[in-house]
Design a protein around this motif. Structure first.
Motif, short mmCIF file in Angstrom:
data_model
loop_
_atom_site.label_atom_id
_atom_site.label_comp_id
_atom_site.label_asym_id
_atom_site.label_seq_id
_atom_site.Cartn_x
_atom_site.Cartn_y
_atom_site.Cartn_z
N ASP A 161 -35.27 -46.17 27.69
CA ASP A 161 -34.32 -46.02 28.80
C ASP A 161 -32.88 -46.20 28.38
O ASP A 161 -31.95 -45.70 29.05
CB ASP A 161 -34.65 -47.02 29.91
CG ASP A 161 -35.92 -46.66 30.66
OD1 ASP A 161 -36.45 -45.55 30.43
OD2 ASP A 161 -36.40 -47.49 31.47
N PHE B 106 -27.38 -44.34 26.14
CA PHE B 106 -26.17 -45.14 26.21
C PHE B 106 -25.55 -45.47 24.85
O PHE B 106 -24.51 -46.13 24.79
CB PHE B 106 -26.45 -46.45 26.97
CG PHE B 106 -26.84 -46.23 28.41
CD1 PHE B 106 -25.89 -46.17 29.41
CD2 PHE B 106 -28.19 -46.06 28.76
CE1 PHE B 106 -26.24 -45.95 30.72
CE2 PHE B 106 -28.55 -45.84 30.08
CZ PHE B 106 -27.58 -45.78 31.06
N PRO C 74 -19.94 -43.31 35.89
CA PRO C 74 -21.34 -42.86 36.01
C PRO C 74 -22.27 -43.56 35.02
O PRO C 74 -23.44 -43.80 35.33
CB PRO C 74 -21.26 -41.36 35.72
CG PRO C 74 -19.85 -40.98 36.04
CD PRO C 74 -19.03 -42.18 35.66
N LYS C 75 -21.74 -43.89 33.84
CA LYS C 75 -22.56 -44.58 32.84
C LYS C 75 -22.87 -46.01 33.30
O LYS C 75 -23.99 -46.49 33.15
CB LYS C 75 -21.82 -44.61 31.50
CG LYS C 75 -22.71 -44.41 30.29
CD LYS C 75 -23.36 -43.05 30.27
CE LYS C 75 -24.21 -42.86 29.04
NZ LYS C 75 -25.00 -41.63 29.10
N ASP D 88 -22.98 -46.93 36.41
CA ASP D 88 -23.95 -46.75 37.50
C ASP D 88 -25.35 -46.48 36.95
O ASP D 88 -26.35 -46.92 37.52
CB ASP D 88 -23.51 -45.59 38.41
CG ASP D 88 -22.26 -45.93 39.22
OD1 ASP D 88 -21.93 -47.12 39.33
OD2 ASP D 88 -21.62 -44.99 39.72
N GLY D 89 -25.40 -45.78 35.82
CA GLY D 89 -26.69 -45.49 35.19
C GLY D 89 -27.37 -46.75 34.69
O GLY D 89 -28.60 -46.89 34.79
N LEU D 90 -26.59 -47.69 34.17
CA LEU D 90 -27.17 -48.96 33.74
C LEU D 90 -27.73 -49.73 34.94
O LEU D 90 -28.82 -50.29 34.87
CB LEU D 90 -26.10 -49.82 33.04
CG LEU D 90 -25.73 -49.40 31.61
CD1 LEU D 90 -24.54 -50.22 31.12
CD2 LEU D 90 -26.91 -49.58 30.66
N ALA E 240 -28.76 -48.43 37.74
CA ALA E 240 -29.95 -47.71 38.21
C ALA E 240 -31.16 -48.01 37.34
O ALA E 240 -32.31 -47.93 37.80
CB ALA E 240 -29.67 -46.20 38.22
N SER E 241 -30.92 -48.38 36.08
CA SER E 241 -32.01 -48.72 35.16
C SER E 241 -32.41 -50.19 35.25
O SER E 241 -33.26 -50.66 34.48
CB SER E 241 -31.60 -48.39 33.71
OG SER E 241 -31.37 -47.01 33.56
N GLU F 42 -21.29 -48.59 28.17
CA GLU F 42 -20.80 -47.76 29.27
C GLU F 42 -19.90 -46.62 28.79
O GLU F 42 -19.48 -45.79 29.59
CB GLU F 42 -20.02 -48.63 30.27
CG GLU F 42 -20.83 -49.75 30.89
CD GLU F 42 -19.98 -50.65 31.78
OE1 GLU F 42 -18.93 -50.18 32.27
OE2 GLU F 42 -20.37 -51.81 32.01
N ASP G 101 -20.28 -41.52 26.93
CA ASP G 101 -19.85 -40.22 27.47
C ASP G 101 -18.33 -40.06 27.41
O ASP G 101 -17.82 -38.94 27.24
CB ASP G 101 -20.33 -40.07 28.91
CG ASP G 101 -21.83 -39.86 29.00
OD1 ASP G 101 -22.49 -39.79 27.94
OD2 ASP G 101 -22.35 -39.79 30.13
#
Length: 531
Positions: A27, A31, A258-259, A261-263, A265-266, A354, A357
Motif C-alpha cells: 500500500d 509514496f 492528494p498524497k 489524503d492518500g495516506l 485513506a490508507s 507526501e 508526486d
C-alpha cells in the motif's frame, strides 16, 4: 558490544506508517521511489546523474568554499568538497535543527548513519564517490524547540528574545548557559573537553549558525562530513524557477495534498498539510508566511505587499529573501545537492512520503528515504544491574507497568495466575447451563450473570494478589523501575531526551568511534549497545 537488535515494530515507539514502510507494505509503494537497499542505489545513481548539472555542482562547491572559509577543515572534508565538482560524486544527506549543544542524542545517530552509508556505498560502487552531508536548518524559526538540552534530568535553557530565522541569532547570553553546564558536569578529563567544546563553539562564534557548524565539524571532521547552510544567495538563485512556480501555480499544494489524503485513506496520519503557498519571506528578525490575496501577495503579520509583477522582481533581485517551508525544503535540498538518499527520523520520513508526486511534477528525482539508526546505550554498571534483575533487552521496551507485572509474576514464589481457577469455574458452570436450558430464559440469564460476576471476582483477586506481591517484592520493583527510568528517561527513548554530553562523560573520545563502528544504517533494526 551490541547486545541485541530489535525490530522497530516490537519497540512500540514507532508509528505504523514507519513500521509498514520498513516492511515494504504494498500500500505504501506509490509514496516513494526506490526502497533503500544496497542494490537499488545503482538505478538511483543513474537517475540523479542524468538530472544534476555541472553548473549546479560549480555553484554548490563555490558556496561550500565560502561557508568553510574560516573553519578549521580536515583533509577529509576538504577532499569531499572538491569531489563534489565531479559528475561521479553523490551525496547522502541528513538534516537537523540548530539545537543547543546538539540537543538529543539522535543528532549524532543521524550524522553517523549518513557517514556510514557513504562508506558502505563506496565499497559497493568503487567507481563513484559519496559525501556525507549535514544540512543545518538555519532558516527554521521554532526557537522554543532548540533553545535547551537535557542534562541529568534537568533542562538547561538559553533565554533570549525570539524572532526570525534562528541561524542569524547572536550568541549573547550563552555564557550564562556555560556556567550552569560547567557546574553540572563537574571535573575530570572528559568534563574539561566538553567544557572547552561548548566554550569554543558558543562563546567564540557570533551566530548560532557559526557555533553549530564549529561544533558539528569538531565532532565529525575526521570522517569527511560536509556541513551546508542553505541560507546562501548563490544556492537560493538555483531555487528561483521553483519558487516562481510555487508563487504562480501553487504546485506543492496541488500535488502534496492528494498524497497526504492518500495516506489518510490508507489508515495513516498525515504528518504535514501543505499550504497554498509554502514559502516564507526573510527580513531583519523576520520569517513570516507569504500569502496570496486578491491577485497580489502579502507577508503575514506585516505591512509588506506586492503585486504579481513586484513579487517576481523581488524574487529575481533578492532570492535569498525567500525561504522554503517544511514542504518545499526537501525540494530545495534535492535541487542544490547531487543527493541519492535522505536519512531522517520517523516524523521526517512521514512528510517526505507526501512529496513524491510533487517531485515528479517539477521533474526532480525523488531520493531514497532511509530511517536513521536508533540506539539505546547501556553502561557496564547498567548492564550488570539488568543481568542481576534477569531482564532481557526486549523486555526493557515494555511499558513500565507491563514490565513490573511480568517480572513480579516470574519471580514470585506463588502462582499469580488464576487461569486454572477460571477454567475450573467455567467447567462447573457448564452443568448449570445445561440445567438452565431446560427451564426458562430468565433462569438462563441469571446463570450467565453469575458466571460473569464470579469470573470478575477472580480478576479482582488476581489483581489484589499481584499488588500484594509487588509490596512484598518492593525492593525488586524499585530496582526495575530505576534501571528502566535511567535507560528510558520520562518514559521515552533515551535518544530523544538525553544529550550526548552524558555519554561523553562516560566514554570520552571513544564515544563517536564506537558508534561509527557499530551503527549500520541498512540494518533496519533498533540497536542495543552495552559496554
Amino acid at each position: 558490544m551490541p547486545s541485541d537488535c530489535i525490530p522497530f515494530r516490537e519497540t512500540n515507539y514507532f508509528s505504523s506508517l514507519i513500521c509498514d514502510y520498513l516492511d515494504q507494505k504494498v500500500d505504501l509503494k506509490p509514496f516513494y521511489n526506490r526502497y533503500p537497499s544496497l542494490e537499488n542505489f545503482k538505478d538511483q545513481i543513474k537517475e540523479k546523474q542524468g538530472a544534476f548539472s555541472d553548473e549546479n555542482r560549480k555553484v554548490l562547491v563555490d558556496a561550500l568554499h565560502r561557508q568553510y572559509n574560516e573553519v578549521d577543515n580536515s583533509d577529509e572534508t576538504l577532499k569531499n568538497i572538491e569531489l563534489l565538482s565531479q559528475p561521479s560524486t553523490f551525496t547522502i544527506t541528513t538534516g537537523h535543527q540548530l539545537n543547543l549543544f546538539t540537543g538529543p542524542l539522535y543528532f549524532l545517530y543521524k550524522i553517523i548513519s549518513t557517514i556510514n552509508l557513504s562508506s558502505t556505498l563506496k565499497k559497493q560502487y568503487p567507481e563513484y564517490d559519496f559525501v556525507p552531508i549535514y544540512w543545518m536548518a538555519t532558516e527554521d524559526h521554532d526557537f522554543d524547540e532548540i533553545n535547551y538540552f537535557n542534562l541529568f534530568g534537568k533542562k538547561i535553557r538559553w533565554n533570549r528574545a525570539d524572532g526570525g530565522p534562528v541561524g542569524v541569532f547572536d550568541t549573547d547570553g550563552l555564557d550564562k548557559v556555560f556556567e550552569i553546564f560547567s557546574s553540572e558536569i563537574g571535573s575530570g578529563n572528559n568534563a574539561e573537553r566538553l567544557k572547552n567544546l561548548f566554550k569554543e563553539a558558543y562563546l567564540k562564534h557570533k551566530t548560532l549558525t557559526e557555533a553549530t557548524r564549529y561544533l558539528a565539524n569538531e565532532l565529525f571532521k575526521e570522517y569527511g562530513l560536509v556541513i551546508i547552510d542553505g541560507d546562501d544567495p548563490g544556492l537560493k538563485r538555483l531555487f528561483v524557477p521553483y519558487v516562481k512556480k510555487e508563487l504562480l501555480e501553487q504546485t506543492a499544494y496541488k500535488k502534496a495534498l492528494p498524497k497526504a489524503d492518500g495516506l489518510v485513506a490508507s489508515g495513516y496520519k498525515a504528518q504535514v498539510n501543505p499550504r497554498e503557498i509554502n514559502l516564507f519571506y526573510l527580513g531583519d528578525e523576520l520569517r513570516e508566511r507569504i500569502i496570496e490575496k486578491d491577485e497580489g501577495y502579502f507577508v503575514n503579520e506585516t505591512d509588506i505587499t506586492w503585486s504579481k509583477t513586484q513579487i517576481l522582481k523581488e524574487l529575481s533581485d533578492f532570492p535569498e529573501r525567500f525561504s522554503p517551508n517544511v514542504m518545499m525544503r526537501p525540494l530545495y535540498q534535492e535541487i542544490i545537492l547531487p543527493n541519492l538518499c535522505y536519512i531522517g527520523g520517523g516524523g521526517e520520513l512521514a512528510y517526505w512520503l507526501e512529496l513524491k508526486d510533487y517531485f515528479e511534477e517539477v521533474e526532480i528525482p525523488f531520493p531514497m528515504l532511509l530511517l536513521r539508526n536508533s540506539v539505546v546505550i547501556k553502561t557496564q554498571k547498567q548492564s550488570e544491574k539488568i543481568k542481576k534483575l534477569n531482564v532481557s533487552d526486549k523486555e526493557l521496551f515494555l511499558k513500565q507497568h507491563e514490565l513490573i507485572n511480568l517480572k513480579v509474576r516470574k519471580i514470585s514464589n506463588i502462582d499469580i495466575n488464576f487461569d486454572t481457577q477460571r477454567i475450573h469455574l467455567q467447567e462447573q458452570f457448564k452443568d448449570m447451563f445445561e440445567l438452565a436450558e431446560q427451564t426458562d430464559v430468565t433462569f438462563l440469564n441469571a446463570v450467565k450473570a453469575q458466571e460473569i460476576k464470579q469470573l470478575k471476582g477472580l480478576d479482582v483477586l488476581e489483581k489484589r494478589l499481584l499488588k500484594a506481591q509487588k509490596r512484598k517484592l518492593s525492593d525488586h520493583v524499585k530496582r526495575l523501575t530505576n534501571i528502566q527510568n535511567e535507560l528510558f528517561p520520562n518514559h521515552s527513548l533515551q535518544e530523544r531526551t538525553t544529550n550526548f554530553s552524558e555519554m561523553y562523560l562516560e566514554y570520552g573520545e571513544d564515544l563517536i568511534p564506537m558508534l561509527v563502528e557499530y551503527l549500520d544504517p541498512l540494518n533496519g533494526e533498533f540497536l542495543v549497545l552495552e559496554r
